[in-house]
Design a protein around this motif. Structure first.
Motif, PDB file in Angstrom:
ATOM      1  N   ALA A  89       0.834  -1.206   0.000  1.00 49.34           N
ATOM      2  CA  ALA A  89       0.000   0.000   0.000  1.00 49.34           C
ATOM      3  C   ALA A  89       0.867   1.253   0.000  1.00 49.34           C
ATOM      4  CB  ALA A  89      -0.934  -0.013   1.201  1.00 49.34           C
ATOM      5  N   LYS A  90       1.980   1.223   0.716  1.00 52.19           N
ATOM      6  CA  LYS A  90       2.877   2.385   0.740  1.00 52.19           C
ATOM      7  C   LYS A  90       3.467   2.668  -0.636  1.00 52.19           C
ATOM      8  CE  LYS A  90       4.376   2.287   5.542  1.00 52.19           C
ATOM      9  NZ  LYS A  90       5.485   2.014   6.456  1.00 52.19           N
ATOM     10  N   GLN A  91       3.695   1.622  -1.407  1.00 52.06           N
ATOM     11  CA  GLN A  91       4.239   1.819  -2.748  1.00 52.06           C
ATOM     12  C   GLN A  91       3.187   2.383  -3.702  1.00 52.06           C
ATOM     13  OE1 GLN A  91       6.195  -1.708  -4.205  1.00 52.06           O
ATOM     14  NE2 GLN A  91       7.331  -1.981  -2.304  1.00 52.06           N
ATOM     15  N   LEU A  92       1.923   2.046  -3.472  1.00 49.17           N
ATOM     16  CA  LEU A  92       0.845   2.520  -4.336  1.00 49.17           C
ATOM     17  C   LEU A  92       0.346   3.916  -3.956  1.00 49.17           C
ATOM     18  CD1 LEU A  92      -1.224  -0.781  -4.490  1.00 49.17           C
ATOM     19  CD2 LEU A  92       0.230   0.155  -6.298  1.00 49.17           C
ATOM     20  N   LEU A  93       0.527   4.291  -2.703  1.00 49.66           N
ATOM     21  CA  LEU A  93      -0.036   5.541  -2.192  1.00 49.66           C
ATOM     22  C   LEU A  93       0.361   6.791  -2.977  1.00 49.66           C
ATOM     23  CD1 LEU A  93      -1.852   6.734  -0.016  1.00 49.66           C
ATOM     24  CD2 LEU A  93       0.165   6.927   1.445  1.00 49.66           C
ATOM     25  N   PRO A  94       1.628   6.990  -3.353  1.00 48.47           N
ATOM     26  CA  PRO A  94       1.967   8.210  -4.119  1.00 48.47           C
ATOM     27  C   PRO A  94       1.216   8.305  -5.450  1.00 48.47           C
ATOM     28  CG  PRO A  94       3.964   7.113  -3.371  1.00 48.47           C
ATOM     29  CD  PRO A  94       2.825   6.214  -3.037  1.00 48.47           C
TER      30      PRO A  94
ATOM     31  N   MET B 159     -10.511   6.157 -12.838  1.00 52.20           N
ATOM     32  CA  MET B 159      -9.418   6.744 -12.057  1.00 52.20           C
ATOM     33  C   MET B 159      -8.518   5.626 -11.519  1.00 52.20           C
ATOM     34  SD  MET B 159     -11.349   9.731  -9.883  1.00 52.20           S
ATOM     35  CE  MET B 159      -9.944  10.043  -8.825  1.00 52.20           C
ATOM     36  N   GLY B 160      -9.125   4.571 -10.990  1.00 56.31           N
ATOM     37  CA  GLY B 160      -8.349   3.436 -10.495  1.00 56.31           C
ATOM     38  C   GLY B 160      -7.550   2.778 -11.605  1.00 56.31           C
ATOM     39  N   ARG B 161      -8.139   2.711 -12.787  1.00 62.88           N
ATOM     40  CA  ARG B 161      -7.437   2.124 -13.929  1.00 62.88           C
ATOM     41  C   ARG B 161      -6.217   2.963 -14.319  1.00 62.88           C
ATOM     42  NH1 ARG B 161      -6.709  -2.679 -16.490  1.00 62.88           N
ATOM     43  NH2 ARG B 161      -5.462  -2.118 -18.284  1.00 62.88           N
TER      44      ARG B 161
ATOM     45  N   ARG C 298      -0.344   3.557 -14.505  1.00 65.26           N
ATOM     46  CA  ARG C 298       0.906   4.260 -14.157  1.00 65.26           C
ATOM     47  C   ARG C 298       1.825   3.377 -13.321  1.00 65.26           C
ATOM     48  NH1 ARG C 298      -2.013   9.103 -12.390  1.00 65.26           N
ATOM     49  NH2 ARG C 298      -2.643  10.055 -14.323  1.00 65.26           N
ATOM     50  N   THR C 299       1.263   2.640 -12.379  1.00 66.61           N
ATOM     51  CA  THR C 299       2.105   1.770 -11.557  1.00 66.61           C
ATOM     52  C   THR C 299       2.685   0.633 -12.394  1.00 66.61           C
ATOM     53  OG1 THR C 299       0.160   0.534 -10.806  1.00 66.61           O
ATOM     54  CG2 THR C 299       0.953   2.282  -9.377  1.00 66.61           C
ATOM     55  N   GLU C 300       1.901   0.167 -13.340  1.00 62.87           N
ATOM     56  CA  GLU C 300       2.387  -0.898 -14.225  1.00 62.87           C
ATOM     57  C   GLU C 300       3.522  -0.374 -15.106  1.00 62.87           C
ATOM     58  OE1 GLU C 300       0.072  -4.418 -16.385  1.00 62.87           O
ATOM     59  OE2 GLU C 300      -0.395  -2.439 -17.194  1.00 62.87           O
ATOM     60  N   LYS C 301       3.375   0.847 -15.574  1.00 59.28           N
ATOM     61  CA  LYS C 301       4.410   1.469 -16.414  1.00 59.28           C
ATOM     62  C   LYS C 301       5.719   1.632 -15.632  1.00 59.28           C
ATOM     63  CE  LYS C 301       5.262   5.861 -18.612  1.00 59.28           C
ATOM     64  NZ  LYS C 301       4.701   7.191 -18.831  1.00 59.28           N
ATOM     65  N   ASP C 302       5.610   1.956 -14.348  1.00 58.91           N
ATOM     66  CA  ASP C 302       6.798   2.113 -13.499  1.00 58.91           C
ATOM     67  C   ASP C 302       7.264   0.789 -12.887  1.00 58.91           C
ATOM     68  OD1 ASP C 302       6.706   4.788 -14.076  1.00 58.91           O
ATOM     69  OD2 ASP C 302       5.853   5.377 -12.142  1.00 58.91           O
ATOM     70  N   GLN C 303       6.674  -0.299 -13.306  1.00 58.18           N
ATOM     71  CA  GLN C 303       7.019  -1.668 -12.894  1.00 58.18           C
ATOM     72  C   GLN C 303       6.821  -1.917 -11.398  1.00 58.18           C
ATOM     73  OE1 GLN C 303      10.967  -2.146 -14.445  1.00 58.18           O
ATOM     74  NE2 GLN C 303      10.232  -2.473 -16.516  1.00 58.18           N
ATOM     75  N   VAL C 304       5.937  -1.164 -10.778  1.00 59.57           N
ATOM     76  CA  VAL C 304       5.617  -1.397  -9.370  1.00 59.57           C
ATOM     77  C   VAL C 304       4.778  -2.654  -9.235  1.00 59.57           C
ATOM     78  CG1 VAL C 304       4.385  -0.443  -7.366  1.00 59.57           C
ATOM     79  CG2 VAL C 304       5.757   1.052  -8.816  1.00 59.57           C
TER      80      VAL C 304
ATOM     81  N   ILE D 199      -5.966  -0.934  -5.007  1.00 57.32           N
ATOM     82  CA  ILE D 199      -5.937   0.419  -5.578  1.00 57.32           C
ATOM     83  C   ILE D 199      -7.313   1.062  -5.470  1.00 57.32           C
ATOM     84  CG2 ILE D 199      -5.768   1.701  -7.756  1.00 57.32           C
ATOM     85  CD1 ILE D 199      -3.374  -0.109  -8.460  1.00 57.32           C
ATOM     86  N   GLN D 200      -8.362   0.330  -5.817  1.00 55.55           N
ATOM     87  CA  GLN D 200      -9.714   0.883  -5.747  1.00 55.55           C
ATOM     88  C   GLN D 200     -10.087   1.269  -4.315  1.00 55.55           C
ATOM     89  OE1 GLN D 200     -10.293   1.419  -9.429  1.00 55.55           O
ATOM     90  NE2 GLN D 200     -12.142   1.681  -8.238  1.00 55.55           N
TER      91      GLN D 200
END
Length: 137
Positions: free
Chosen positions: A38-43, A72-74, A79-85, A106-107
């Protein structure tokens, strides 16, 4: 026999703002205890909410459109997928893990962040007059 009250009792308005500060600090503390995923997704979630936080936004509608919130969730997921998170999170979960739990997380986090911002916006749109809140209008 007029008794004089101390200044802080005669003008209690500043105490109202202390509650807001305490609520904000409490919310930030709870976010600091999020799990690592969750901390990685929060930003990314906060960035998306910042992007759509404007007057008349779907975020501040009385009944936000579920499709718009899903989109919005998508966008956050993309973006997280693009940054390989996403890839790192799936690897950290081990074999058999898929991305559906990340989408759900994420939702949920997005809805919670929107709720907090809507609540803050309602508080800031009130006018405080001698300790009594009156809606602007």
């Amino acid at each position: 026999m007029d008794q004089k009250l101390p200044y802080y009792m005669a003008y209690p308005t500043p105490l109202l703002y202390d509650d807001e500060r305490r609520d904000r600090m409490d919310f930030e503390y709870m976010k600091s205890m999020y799990p690592d995923a969750a901390k990685q997704l929060l930003p990314y979630i906060e960035d998306e909410c910042d992007r759509v936080a404007y007057e008349g936004s779907v975020m501040f509608d009385e009944y936000p459109d579920q499709l718009q919130l899903h989109l919005m969730g998508r966008r956050v997921y993309d973006r997280t997928e693009k940054d390989q998170v996403i890839e790192k999170l799936i690897r950290s979960e081990g074999k058999g893990a898929d991305e559906s739990w990340i989408r759900d997380l994420i939702q949920v986090m997005l809805y919670q962040e929107i709720y907090k911002r809507r609540s803050d916006q309602r508080k800031y749109n009130q006018k405080y007059y001698q300790g009594i809140a009156f809606p602007k209008g």
